[in-house]
Design an enzyme around this catalytic site. Sequence first.
Site, mmCIF file in Angstrom:
data_model
loop_
_atom_site.group_PDB
_atom_site.id
_atom_site.type_symbol
_atom_site.label_atom_id
_atom_site.label_comp_id
_atom_site.label_asym_id
_atom_site.label_seq_id
_atom_site.Cartn_x
_atom_site.Cartn_y
_atom_site.Cartn_z
ATOM 1 N N GLY A 183 0.809 -1.210 0.000
ATOM 2 C CA GLY A 183 0.000 0.000 0.000
ATOM 3 C C GLY A 183 0.845 1.265 0.000
ATOM 4 O O GLY A 183 1.971 1.288 -0.507
ATOM 5 N N SER A 184 0.312 2.311 0.595
ATOM 6 C CA SER A 184 0.912 3.640 0.465
ATOM 7 C C SER A 184 2.259 3.804 1.163
ATOM 8 O O SER A 184 2.923 4.828 0.968
ATOM 9 C CB SER A 184 -0.067 4.705 0.975
ATOM 10 O OG SER A 184 -1.192 4.763 0.123
ATOM 11 N N THR A 185 2.677 2.840 1.996
ATOM 12 C CA THR A 185 4.040 2.942 2.542
ATOM 13 C C THR A 185 5.054 2.906 1.387
ATOM 14 O O THR A 185 6.150 3.447 1.502
ATOM 15 C CB THR A 185 4.351 1.809 3.537
ATOM 16 O OG1 THR A 185 4.072 0.545 2.920
ATOM 17 C CG2 THR A 185 3.513 1.946 4.796
#
Length: 468
Positions: A183-185
């Site tokens: 995801g956005s990490t």
Amino acid sequence: MELLTATLPDLDATEARERLAAKQRGFVWLKREITAKQQQEIRRLGIPSVGFLDENKRTYPNGAEVSHLIGHVNIDNQGIAGMERWLDGRGLAALHTAGFATDRLQEPVELALDLRVQHALRDELLASQEKFKAKAVAGLITDVRTGEIIAMVSVPDYDPNNPRQALDPTRINRLTTGVYEMGSTFKALTLAMALDSGKVSLSSTFDARGSLRYGKFDIHDYHAQNRVLTVPEIFTYSSNVGTARMALSLGVEHHKAFLKKLGQLDRLRTELPESAEPLVPKRWGELNTITIAFGHGLSVAPLQSAMAVGALMNGGRMIPPTFLKRSEQAAAALAVQVVKPETSEKMRYLMRLNAEKGTATKADVKGYYIGGKTGTSEKVIGGRYSKTKLLTTFMAVMPADQPRYLLLVMLDEPQAAPDTHGFATSGWNAAPTAGKVIARVAPLLGLEPRPDLPPAERLILAASKNAR
């Protein structure tokens, strides 16, 4: 035989008779790992030719607390998982068998693990699992200067004193054996790539008005601002559209080469024998770069994503993770410079800015000057992305101005709680969990609170400009 089975009810009488009737010299095992009480009762039976052989048995006083890291042995004390297997794989078991090594003569193996930190991390993860009704939880803490893994927890875990539990497929080590879309990490890697290229600066802007249309796919923003965004805004609003446009501006081959350099496209090897191969697209086109830029379409082991983010925090040096003690000098000899030091400074600024006014505010702990990035990815169920089954992650660096430690928290299928207003995304569960972990472990790690520090704009960004 009836006398023996009365004392040992789980002894298979038919199998025992077959063993005793076999034409072989020496002895045959009837039963191993019997209790002292059972031994006493069998002695009282006075059966000729039944004797006892004392054996060593490994016990694990910490039980499940460090099971995935320590691993376990089989009935013959041979390591079959975790660090136990690594030790035997180095030839220790063969030396013991040949009589050339004794425990007294061996140098002790020193792990980087801090049991106090491990306990606190596991305790908070278990509380979070209960609160958010998560299917599983995991977390780790690494030293970004040495690559040492200070704590690693993956729940459900198992008791190595009862190794049969390890056969349960739900009890895998999700940090090394599982691979996930992070995801956005992953946006931290995309922004670092752009900034390091020299073609993008913190003042650069990208169009995030509406969605990004590619073929039949529409890329949307969860916190849509519907305007042109600067690079820091793309990070703090966690803009999929802005991040994707940034990656496209550098091209597919540049993106692929950068992720390869940061160790995201190959299996990560550590002392633990349990590791998994990343799931990388066979054909990598523009659409792959668009989705991978914000953490979908590429699945990696969480430990290897933490290794990459750690490199973005520590001055740009990627250090292979280790479960053993390692000095900074030894780490420096292994380190590979993957981004410029000034890129690392900009990334630390963005991480701290995100804790001040972005998606990571619920993880901020006063005095510890943390930086962080949330990540929420939809799990693939039956070949399609599920809107209800989420994997939420959070990565934190502490402190952001002088990075020492990186924390990763991961929740598998968390549910909304009474105080999350119906949301189950990372900012509402993984981030506050990380905040609770930091409040407990920072003092254990020797980090002293520093109240009233200036914001990232002044402390990190201005300091780095002045240094140059």
